[in-house]
Design an enzyme around this catalytic site. Structure first.
Site, PDB file in Angstrom:
ATOM      1  N   TYR A 166       0.968  -1.391   0.146  1.00 26.15           N
ATOM      2  CA  TYR A 166      -0.080   0.197  -0.043  1.00 26.15           C
ATOM      3  C   TYR A 166       0.766   1.233   0.049  1.00 26.15           C
ATOM      4  CZ  TYR A 166      -3.353   3.469   2.145  1.00 26.15           C
ATOM      5  OH  TYR A 166      -4.067   4.609   2.397  1.00 26.15           O
ATOM      6  N   ASP A 205      10.626  -7.176  -3.349  1.00 26.24           N
ATOM      7  CA  ASP A 205       9.036  -7.940  -2.794  1.00 26.24           C
ATOM      8  C   ASP A 205       8.922  -9.263  -3.253  1.00 26.24           C
ATOM      9  OD1 ASP A 205       6.351  -7.855  -1.678  1.00 26.24           O
ATOM     10  OD2 ASP A 205       6.470  -5.667  -1.704  1.00 26.24           O
ATOM     11  N   ARG A 226       1.845  -9.577   0.552  1.00 22.55           N
ATOM     12  CA  ARG A 226       0.587  -8.720   0.909  1.00 22.55           C
ATOM     13  C   ARG A 226      -0.669  -9.213   0.102  1.00 22.55           C
ATOM     14  NH1 ARG A 226      -0.720  -4.094   3.514  1.00 22.55           N
ATOM     15  NH2 ARG A 226      -3.043  -3.713   3.111  1.00 22.55           N
ATOM     16  N   TYR A 242       1.256  -8.324  16.249  1.00 25.78           N
ATOM     17  CA  TYR A 242       1.983  -7.212  15.169  1.00 25.78           C
ATOM     18  C   TYR A 242       2.665  -6.090  15.919  1.00 25.78           C
ATOM     19  CZ  TYR A 242       2.008  -3.168  12.411  1.00 25.78           C
ATOM     20  OH  TYR A 242       2.255  -2.038  12.156  1.00 25.78           O
ATOM     21  N   HIS A 243       1.759  -5.385  16.715  1.00 25.27           N
ATOM     22  CA  HIS A 243       2.367  -4.293  17.438  1.00 25.27           C
ATOM     23  C   HIS A 243       3.703  -4.357  18.052  1.00 25.27           C
ATOM     24  CE1 HIS A 243      -1.650  -2.497  16.796  1.00 25.27           C
ATOM     25  NE2 HIS A 243      -0.979  -1.299  15.954  1.00 25.27           N
ATOM     26  N   LYS A 295       6.845  -5.011  16.312  1.00 24.34           N
ATOM     27  CA  LYS A 295       7.390  -3.486  15.923  1.00 24.34           C
ATOM     28  C   LYS A 295       8.422  -3.054  17.106  1.00 24.34           C
ATOM     29  CE  LYS A 295       5.381  -2.490  11.758  1.00 24.34           C
ATOM     30  NZ  LYS A 295       6.180  -1.876  10.649  1.00 24.34           N
ATOM     31  N   GLN A 319       4.500   5.438  12.830  1.00 19.97           N
ATOM     32  CA  GLN A 319       3.340   5.864  11.991  1.00 19.97           C
ATOM     33  C   GLN A 319       1.849   5.615  12.478  1.00 19.97           C
ATOM     34  OE1 GLN A 319       3.297   6.751   7.362  1.00 19.97           O
ATOM     35  NE2 GLN A 319       2.662   4.506   7.709  1.00 19.97           N
ATOM     36  N   TYR A 363     -15.771   0.206  16.658  1.00 17.58           N
ATOM     37  CA  TYR A 363     -15.669  -0.853  17.669  1.00 17.58           C
ATOM     38  C   TYR A 363     -16.183  -0.358  19.230  1.00 17.58           C
ATOM     39  CZ  TYR A 363     -13.342  -3.640  13.902  1.00 17.58           C
ATOM     40  OH  TYR A 363     -13.201  -4.165  12.730  1.00 17.58           O
ATOM     41  N   VAL A 394      -8.659  -6.410  22.532  1.00 22.92           N
ATOM     42  CA  VAL A 394      -8.665  -6.087  24.057  1.00 22.92           C
ATOM     43  C   VAL A 394      -7.805  -4.605  24.181  1.00 22.92           C
ATOM     44  CG1 VAL A 394      -7.364  -6.564  26.190  1.00 22.92           C
ATOM     45  CG2 VAL A 394      -8.496  -8.618  24.593  1.00 22.92           C
TER      46      VAL A 394
HETATM   47  N1  USQ Z   1     -11.617   0.273  14.736  1.00 28.72           N
HETATM   48  C1  USQ Z   1     -12.986   0.410  14.816  1.00 28.72           C
HETATM   49  N2  USQ Z   1     -13.715   0.028  13.915  1.00 28.72           N
HETATM   50  C2  USQ Z   1     -13.170  -0.460  12.874  1.00 28.72           C
HETATM   51  C3  USQ Z   1     -11.766  -0.728  12.385  1.00 28.72           C
HETATM   52  C4  USQ Z   1     -10.990  -0.166  13.575  1.00 28.72           C
HETATM   53  O1  USQ Z   1     -13.240   0.985  15.725  1.00 28.72           O
HETATM   54  O2  USQ Z   1     -14.061  -0.868  11.779  1.00 28.72           O
HETATM   55  C5  USQ Z   1     -10.564   0.877  15.794  1.00 28.72           C
HETATM   56  C6  USQ Z   1      -9.549  -0.372  16.639  1.00 28.72           C
HETATM   57  O3  USQ Z   1     -10.473  -1.063  17.347  1.00 28.72           O
HETATM   58  C7  USQ Z   1      -8.468   0.561  16.978  1.00 28.72           C
HETATM   59  C8  USQ Z   1      -8.449   1.697  15.973  1.00 28.72           C
HETATM   60  O4  USQ Z   1      -9.582   1.691  15.147  1.00 28.72           O
HETATM   61  O5  USQ Z   1      -9.031   1.099  18.200  1.00 28.72           O
HETATM   62  C9  USQ Z   1      -7.315   1.372  15.190  1.00 28.72           C
HETATM   63  O6  USQ Z   1      -7.482   0.414  14.148  1.00 28.72           O
HETATM   64  P1  USQ Z   1      -6.866   0.237  12.747  1.00 28.72           P
HETATM   65  O7  USQ Z   1      -7.548  -1.177  12.372  1.00 28.72           O
HETATM   66  O8  USQ Z   1      -7.404   1.112  11.882  1.00 28.72           O
HETATM   67  O9  USQ Z   1      -5.310   0.197  13.084  1.00 28.72           O
HETATM   68  P2  USQ Z   1      -4.381  -0.984  13.818  1.00 28.72           P
HETATM   69  O10 USQ Z   1      -4.838  -2.151  13.982  1.00 28.72           O
HETATM   70  O11 USQ Z   1      -3.819  -0.073  14.930  1.00 28.72           O
HETATM   71  O12 USQ Z   1      -3.157  -0.960  12.610  1.00 28.72           O
HETATM   72  C10 USQ Z   1      -3.154  -0.051  11.661  1.00 28.72           C
HETATM   73  C11 USQ Z   1      -2.005  -0.575  10.500  1.00 28.72           C
HETATM   74  C12 USQ Z   1      -0.746  -0.811  11.371  1.00 28.72           C
HETATM   75  C13 USQ Z   1      -0.264   0.433  11.609  1.00 28.72           C
HETATM   76  C14 USQ Z   1      -1.302   1.107  12.794  1.00 28.72           C
HETATM   77  C15 USQ Z   1      -0.951   2.320  13.363  1.00 28.72           C
HETATM   78  O13 USQ Z   1      -2.726  -1.734  10.063  1.00 28.72           O
HETATM   79  O14 USQ Z   1       0.181  -1.387  10.186  1.00 28.72           O
HETATM   80  O15 USQ Z   1       1.031   0.106  12.324  1.00 28.72           O
HETATM   81  O16 USQ Z   1      -2.573   1.206  12.012  1.00 28.72           O
HETATM   82  S1  USQ Z   1      -1.383   2.482  14.957  1.00 28.72           S
HETATM   83  O17 USQ Z   1      -3.141   2.285  15.001  1.00 28.72           O
HETATM   84  O18 USQ Z   1      -1.098   3.715  15.512  1.00 28.72           O
HETATM   85  O19 USQ Z   1      -0.903   1.639  15.821  1.00 28.72           O
END
Ligand code: USQ
Length: 402
Positions: free
Chosen positions: A11, A31, A35, A181-182, A185, A208, A255, A328
């Site tokens: 992406y 690559d 993905r 995953y997190h 990192k 990011q 959520y 969680v």
């Molecule tokens: N969320 C909702 N509804 C949805 C999807 C997600 O409420 O339909 C909430 C999740 O519960 C979470 C938040 O949105 O609290 C972020 O979720 P996300 O799926 O947008 O992001 P995340 O799983 O944290 O991961 C994404 C990328 C990842 C990157 C990260 C940055 O997939 O590669 O590292 O965002 S961060 O969120 O700041 O950790």
């Protein structure tokens, strides 16, 4: 500059390669199309119809009259990494070659194990190859804001100065990541900082936040240059998902309480931040951290913004909280995170509200592709047994999929 992109088909990787090549850099990348494979494994596809790498490179040459070098190979194989870096001798490496989805890592033991080994091994290979072949090279690594978790104090950019039992030191800010995953990192960050300390390498770790958007100035030139756009529960991220949901009339899905906050960034700004990091390298032996996002929103804020943007365009948008948050995580928390360093280097951020109309308009073209896979929107992957049990028989599933 000579810039190598590890994970050039993703992406971020593809539009970044195009962006940097258009800026006059010599770009090479690698690559092995994982993905594409992971999304297919989940039975889903990108909302945008993405082309093969061969077609992408050909289209880029045709439109811009320049070339990008590309190697198909597995960055978990040290011989391959050594070979491509030895050949190219980059000034900077942008490392995007990781499994980026938190839900994917939480499916089961195999996916957790895969995520952590894939991500850590790839990073270690790059560190060793840089040390061996081009120790002056700057490693720009994509970390995540999620490394910090959601502490009840403000989040600095990587380090904070603390006084403890009468002594003072500047130390890495504690990491409390919320998925395998997190955590991969977090472990990467430790490994990179160690390599900088012990071998004198230089690195920028970019924490990011979730990225949103489809088009960049360069990829707009031709549909064959489009990047992928995921909207399913596994690889779609919050705002991109909400936009995809809006265009097919699927209720937006914060959520739980929806008060989870994150720092968001436009795809265009993400490219620019990476470029700014490359143009302003750290010193040898320096491991530095930038928080890479531009605006903080809660999920409810995002849903409201998408609803308003949709309604301006005549799309009626519903919001239906997914009763049980599958993760969680704190559903209500402080989120005061610094993000000054990239602004100081010259970043001029785009505002989310200004981007929504374009994203919705673009996605409307691919409405059928989203509609065809809408059964992948609602969450089915739970962070714990308790969550799975609590969610059994969710009413929204029936309503939304009717
Ligand atoms: N969320 C909702 N509804 C949805 C999807 C997600 O409420 O339909 C909430 C999740 O519960 C979470 C938040 O949105 O609290 C972020 O979720 P996300 O799926 O947008 O992001 P995340 O799983 O944290 O991961 C994404 C990328 C990842 C990157 C990260 C940055 O997939 O590669 O590292 O965002 S961060 O969120 O700041 O950790």
């Amino acid at each position: 500059m000579r810039i190598f992109i590890a994970g050039m088909d993703g992406y971020l990787g593809w539009p970044l390669a195009v962006y940097l090549a258009c800026k006059g850099h010599e770009v090479a990348g690698a690559d092995i199309f994982m993905r594409r494979k992971w999304v297919k494994e989940r039975g889903n596809h990108s909302a945008t119809p993405i082309r093969s790498m061969r077609d992408r490179l050909g289209a880029f040459r045709e439109v811009f009259g320049k070339s990008i070098a590309f190697h198909v190979g597995d960055l978990r194989q040290y011989e391959f990494v050594h070979h491509v870096l030895g050949d190219f001798r980059p000034d900077a490496i942008v490392h995007l070659a990781e499994q980026p989805s938190a839900p994917y890592s939480m499916i089961d033991i195999d996916h957790a194990m895969f995520t952590q080994t894939n991500n850590l091994v790839t990073t270690l290979n790059l560190l060793y190859a840089v040390y061996d072949l081009c120790p002056d090279c700057h490693l720009v690594k994509l970390g995540t804001m999620g490394e910090y978790g959601t502490p009840n104090v403000p989040i600095p950019e990587g380090f904070f100065t603390i006084e403890y039992r009468g002594k003072t030191d500047t130390l890495p800010f504690p990491k409390q990541a919320g998925s395998w995953y997190h955590l991969s990192k977090v472990h990467d960050s430790q490994n990179i900082a160690f390599a900088c300390r012990s071998w004198g390498l230089r690195s920028t770790d970019l924490m990011q936040g979730p990225v949103y958007g489809i088009r960049t100035e360069e990829t707009q030139a031709d549909e064959r240059l489009l990047t992928r756009f995921d909207f399913g529960e596994v690889f779609g991220t919050a705002l991109n998902r909400f936009c995809a949901q809006a265009v097919i009339g699927f209720p937006l899905t914060p959520y739980g309480k929806g008060q989870q906050k994150r720092g968001f960034i436009n795809l265009i700004d993400s490219m620019r931040c990476i470029e700014l990091s490359i143009l302003n390298p750290p010193d040898r032996a320096e491991y530095r951290v930038f928080n890479q996002f531009t605006e903080i929103f809660s999920m409810v804020d995002l849903a409201q913004a998408v609803k308003e943007a949709g309604e301006k365009m005549g799309i009626s948008v519903q919001v239906a909280h997914v009763e049980v948050d599958p993760r969680v995580e704190a559903e209500r928390h402080l989120y005061e995170a610094d993000h000054q360093k990239l602004l100081d280097l010259g970043l001029q951020p785009h505002r989310m509200v200004d981007a929504l109309e374009y994203i919705l308009r673009d996605l409307t073209k691919y409405k059928d592709r989203i509609e065809a896979k809408k059964e992948h929107i609602l969450p089915t992957i739970y962070w714990s047994k308790e969550k799975r049990e609590a969610a059994a028989g969710l009413r929204l599933r029936e309503v939304a999929l009717r």
